[in-house]
Design a protein around this motif. Structure first.
Motif, PDB file in Angstrom:
ATOM      1  N   THR A  43       0.841  -1.142   0.083  1.00  0.00           N
ATOM      2  CA  THR A  43      -0.109  -0.024  -0.148  1.00  0.00           C
ATOM      3  C   THR A  43       0.900   1.467   0.054  1.00  0.00           C
ATOM      4  O   THR A  43       0.549   2.211  -0.494  1.00  0.00           O
ATOM      5  CB  THR A  43      -0.932   0.045   1.390  1.00  0.00           C
ATOM      6  N   GLY A  44       1.718   1.208   0.987  1.00  0.00           N
ATOM      7  CA  GLY A  44       2.681   2.287   0.918  1.00  0.00           C
ATOM      8  C   GLY A  44       3.595   2.672  -0.280  1.00  0.00           C
ATOM      9  O   GLY A  44       3.630   3.915  -0.693  1.00  0.00           O
ATOM     10  N   LEU A  45       4.050   1.754  -0.982  1.00  0.00           N
ATOM     11  CA  LEU A  45       4.569   1.821  -2.249  1.00  0.00           C
ATOM     12  C   LEU A  45       3.795   2.496  -3.318  1.00  0.00           C
ATOM     13  O   LEU A  45       4.300   3.535  -3.896  1.00  0.00           O
ATOM     14  CB  LEU A  45       5.371   0.645  -2.814  1.00  0.00           C
ATOM     15  N   ARG A  46       2.761   1.958  -3.399  1.00  0.00           N
ATOM     16  CA  ARG A  46       1.610   2.471  -4.302  1.00  0.00           C
ATOM     17  C   ARG A  46       1.172   4.018  -4.019  1.00  0.00           C
ATOM     18  O   ARG A  46       0.962   4.856  -4.845  1.00  0.00           O
ATOM     19  CB  ARG A  46       0.485   1.671  -4.648  1.00  0.00           C
ATOM     20  N   ALA A  47       1.178   4.351  -2.753  1.00  0.00           N
ATOM     21  CA  ALA A  47       0.690   5.645  -2.292  1.00  0.00           C
ATOM     22  C   ALA A  47       1.849   6.597  -2.777  1.00  0.00           C
ATOM     23  O   ALA A  47       1.681   7.779  -2.999  1.00  0.00           O
ATOM     24  CB  ALA A  47       0.339   5.667  -0.764  1.00  0.00           C
ATOM     25  N   GLU A  48       3.245   6.225  -2.633  1.00  0.00           N
ATOM     26  CA  GLU A  48       4.227   6.887  -2.936  1.00  0.00           C
ATOM     27  C   GLU A  48       4.764   6.928  -4.675  1.00  0.00           C
ATOM     28  O   GLU A  48       5.552   7.696  -4.906  1.00  0.00           O
ATOM     29  CB  GLU A  48       5.428   6.366  -2.043  1.00  0.00           C
ATOM     30  N   GLY A  49       3.689   6.284  -5.243  1.00  0.00           N
ATOM     31  CA  GLY A  49       3.686   6.643  -6.826  1.00  0.00           C
ATOM     32  C   GLY A  49       4.451   5.468  -7.454  1.00  0.00           C
ATOM     33  O   GLY A  49       4.659   5.490  -8.725  1.00  0.00           O
ATOM     34  N   LEU A  50       4.853   4.350  -6.892  1.00  0.00           N
ATOM     35  CA  LEU A  50       5.220   3.236  -7.774  1.00  0.00           C
ATOM     36  C   LEU A  50       4.102   2.903  -8.466  1.00  0.00           C
ATOM     37  O   LEU A  50       3.069   2.513  -8.142  1.00  0.00           O
ATOM     38  CB  LEU A  50       5.542   2.123  -6.703  1.00  0.00           C
ATOM     39  N   ALA A  51       4.510   2.662  -9.735  1.00  0.00           N
ATOM     40  CA  ALA A  51       3.713   1.895 -10.916  1.00  0.00           C
ATOM     41  C   ALA A  51       4.231   0.625 -11.180  1.00  0.00           C
ATOM     42  O   ALA A  51       5.283   0.186 -11.171  1.00  0.00           O
ATOM     43  CB  ALA A  51       3.823   3.052 -12.021  1.00  0.00           C
ATOM     44  N   PRO A  52       2.936  -0.053 -11.607  1.00  0.00           N
ATOM     45  CA  PRO A  52       3.460  -1.577 -11.922  1.00  0.00           C
ATOM     46  C   PRO A  52       4.456  -1.756 -13.060  1.00  0.00           C
ATOM     47  O   PRO A  52       4.474  -0.863 -14.034  1.00  0.00           O
ATOM     48  CB  PRO A  52       2.316  -2.115 -12.693  1.00  0.00           C
ATOM     49  N   GLY A  53       5.496  -2.489 -12.912  1.00  0.00           N
ATOM     50  CA  GLY A  53       6.585  -2.474 -13.869  1.00  0.00           C
ATOM     51  C   GLY A  53       7.882  -1.635 -13.332  1.00  0.00           C
ATOM     52  O   GLY A  53       8.799  -1.843 -13.963  1.00  0.00           O
ATOM     53  N   ASP A  54       7.785  -1.051 -12.357  1.00  0.00           N
ATOM     54  CA  ASP A  54       9.004  -0.028 -11.871  1.00  0.00           C
ATOM     55  C   ASP A  54       9.976  -1.032 -11.335  1.00  0.00           C
ATOM     56  O   ASP A  54       9.471  -1.902 -10.563  1.00  0.00           O
ATOM     57  CB  ASP A  54       8.490   0.945 -10.896  1.00  0.00           C
ATOM     58  N   GLY A  55      11.207  -0.815 -11.470  1.00  0.00           N
ATOM     59  CA  GLY A  55      12.106  -1.679 -11.024  1.00  0.00           C
ATOM     60  C   GLY A  55      12.654  -1.215  -9.743  1.00  0.00           C
ATOM     61  O   GLY A  55      12.714  -0.179  -9.247  1.00  0.00           O
ATOM     62  N   LEU A 164       6.166   4.084   5.026  1.00  0.00           N
ATOM     63  CA  LEU A 164       5.118   3.396   4.229  1.00  0.00           C
ATOM     64  C   LEU A 164       3.966   3.033   4.773  1.00  0.00           C
ATOM     65  O   LEU A 164       3.142   2.463   4.307  1.00  0.00           O
ATOM     66  CB  LEU A 164       5.756   2.372   3.412  1.00  0.00           C
ATOM     67  N   PHE A 165       4.104   3.009   6.112  1.00  0.00           N
ATOM     68  CA  PHE A 165       2.876   2.254   6.972  1.00  0.00           C
ATOM     69  C   PHE A 165       1.457   3.236   7.093  1.00  0.00           C
ATOM     70  O   PHE A 165       1.950   4.505   6.925  1.00  0.00           O
ATOM     71  CB  PHE A 165       3.276   1.766   8.368  1.00  0.00           C
ATOM     72  N   ALA A 171      -7.630  -0.379  -3.553  1.00  0.00           N
ATOM     73  CA  ALA A 171      -7.926  -1.721  -4.099  1.00  0.00           C
ATOM     74  C   ALA A 171      -6.463  -2.083  -5.029  1.00  0.00           C
ATOM     75  O   ALA A 171      -6.222  -1.178  -5.897  1.00  0.00           O
ATOM     76  CB  ALA A 171      -9.102  -1.792  -5.083  1.00  0.00           C
ATOM     77  N   PRO A 172      -5.940  -3.240  -4.768  1.00  0.00           N
ATOM     78  CA  PRO A 172      -4.604  -3.536  -5.559  1.00  0.00           C
ATOM     79  C   PRO A 172      -4.892  -3.656  -6.858  1.00  0.00           C
ATOM     80  O   PRO A 172      -5.905  -4.254  -7.364  1.00  0.00           O
ATOM     81  CB  PRO A 172      -3.985  -4.727  -4.795  1.00  0.00           C
TER      82      PRO A 172
END
Length: 512
Positions: A43-55, A164-165, A171-172
């Motif tokens: 959840t935290g990574l997605r909230a910080e802007g990580l997009a699918p496929g990011d390394g 990140l917490f 929804a993932p």
């Protein structure tokens, strides 16, 4: 969805209060805590802007935290890039150039040893393989997350893991199981690192296959170093015990008893050292798995003696596909004792299709096979680099490595075809064949290096006996020109595989 992350979350949700992981230092983490960590990271990574496929460059030592962050990153849709910082700074830098990550997640000490000059210099003088993360740290396009308290060298802009917490869950995204999910670098020069690319589907298949060969149930304890090796236990509701990296044999043996281990995994060379201090293991150890490198007959015998009445298996696997085949130790020994050439690797895992190419190379296709190599085309069939045959029962028998081939006149010699049989001879613990250039004939001088058993006190007598025995054991064209007795065979890497290059140097230096 039934991918490995979903399956772990479901299993952990059923037993939140049970211990899931014992860290190398003995600290315990419950299934509930590990599940919560994976969800918070996702959840935290997605909230910080990580997009699918990011390394996500992953520099975290084996621990419960590493497992939670790994699973959370996969759930967020990241492509996890294994830094494997133990390989040294040059290879780490080359791997960064091969796949430029968008994120770096590392333990705080890694930042200090990379950035703080005196600390880095001290570590190098001591011979410690410290990473070189200066490039991603300095890159403004790469987001960083540090694990643990903020040490010197951690960028001011870096997030702490705890940052990140407590994010608002969303929804993932539905994961693409066939998209890249993990990049693991194997061999290659610093200019051309070789990155193996796995999908979530192939990783799930690998974990499922391992669990099929080694079933787990709640109450079991798996002692294994590595996330993928431990996930089958966690998915089965069992406990994962993580050994201390490069654990001394006495420490490994003590952990078996103290942690009530039921299943253990190890590299044959390291296990042989453990057998030296603990020939008979506690009765609660029911399963022993060996992998990552070939097991000499002497080690197979020791393993069977250490776990009497239990199951001892040897796994044949590659970074590209885990596992490909499994053999029981009794099968491997019987194959050799019956005078059959080659190393019995076992029956292909369910779903694995094996065939032999015209040149004798083993080719496989399997649901657990990688997508391909970084920057390369998709793979439909995996070339293993191993020479093999299929016996009447459909089992794989390895006869050598293509790259280890020796040439004498018009005859090709594959050391792996003969080494297991030679290692079975009385007085021999290990055997390896290498070639050294012959300046006169331009062929290769074939040298057999052996390690004597502890009860063989006279190396010269062993050499004389081998000279009498070998002509009747191996092809005449493969009989070695020289036989040398060494105290040990040189090893390299975390799996401590035979270092044939270094062995070639040693036998060349010992030339009379």
């Amino acid at each position: 969805m039934n991918d490995l992350v979903t399956r772990f979350l479901d299993t952990a949700g059923e037993r939140p209060g049970e211990v899931a992981v014992i860290d190398p230092d003995g600290r315990t983490t419950t299934f509930g805590e590990l599940r919560r960590l994976a969800l918070e990271v996702s959840t935290g990574l997605r909230a910080e802007g990580l997009a699918p496929g990011d390394g996500v460059l992953f520099a975290v030592r084996n621990s419960a935290t590493a497992i939670g962050v790994f699973l959370g990153s996969l759930r967020a849709g990241a492509v996890v890039i294994s830094a494997d910082t133990a390989v040294g700074p040059a290879l780490v830098s080359a791997r960064l150039r091969a796949y430029r990550p968008r994120w770096l997640i590392a333990e705080s000490p890694f930042f200090t040893t990379s950035v703080v000059g005196p600390v880095r210099a001290f570590c190098r003088r001591r011979g410690w393989p410290v990473p070189d993360l200066r490039q991603p740290i300095a890159d403004p396009g790469i987001r960083t997350v540090h694990i643990g308290r903020r040490w010197p060298g951690v960028p001011r802009s870096a997030l702490a893991l705890k940052d990140l917490f407590d994010r608002v869950p969303a929804a993932p995204a539905e994961p693409d199981e066939d998209a890249p999910a993990l990049v693991v670098f194997t061999s290659g020069t610093t200019e051309q690192p070789k990155g193996v690319v796995h999908s979530l589907r192939s990783l799930t298949a690998a974990v499922t296959m391992l669990g099929g060969h080694l079933p787990f149930a709640p109450g079991d304890v798996m002692h294994a170093d590595g996330i993928l090796a431990g996930l089958p236990a966690l998915l089965g509701g069992a406990r994962l015990s993580l050994p201390k990296p490069s654990a001394p044999p006495k420490r490994f043996a003590a952990d078996l008893a103290d942690r009530r281990v039921t299943h253990a995994y190890g590299v044959p060379v390291h296990l042989a050292e453990v057998f030296g201090v603990l020939p008979r293991w506690p009765d609660h150890v029911r399963h022993l798995v060996m992998g990552s490198a070939p097991a000499a007959p002497a080690v197979l015998r020791q393993a069977l003696a250490a776990v009497p009445g239990g199951q001892v298996r040897s796994i044949y696997a590659m970074t590209e596909a885990i596992p490909l085949a499994v053999a029981r130790a009794e099968e491997k020994l019987a194959h050799l004792e019956q005078g059959r050439p080659g190393d019995l690797l076992g029956t292909p895992s369910p779903g694995v299709t094996a065939r032999i190419a015209a040149d004798g190379e083993l080719l496989v296709s399997a649901p657990n096979a990688c997508l391909g190599y970084l920057g390369g085309p998709p793979l439909t069939e995996l070339a293993t680099g191993d020479l093999a045959r299929l016996d009447d029962e459909g089992r794989i028998v390895m006869t050598g490595r293509k790259k280890d081939m020796l040439i004498r006149g018009t005859y090709n010699i594959y050391p792996g075809l003969y080494e297991p049989s030679i290692a079975l001879l009385p007085g021999v613990r290990e055997a390896a064949m290498v070639g050294t250039p012959d300046p006169v004939t331009e062929d290769e001088t074939v040298v057999l290096a052996v390690v004597a058993d502890s009860d063989e006190a006279d190396p010269a007598r062993l050499v004389r006996r081998l000279r009498r025995q070998l002509p009747g054991l191996i092809d005449a064209e493969a009989v070695p020109d020289r036989i040398v007795v060494l105290p040990d065979l040189p090893r390299s890497g975390r799996s401590r595989k035979l270092d044939r290059g270094r062995l070639r140097e040693l036998v060349t230096a010992s030339r009379p």
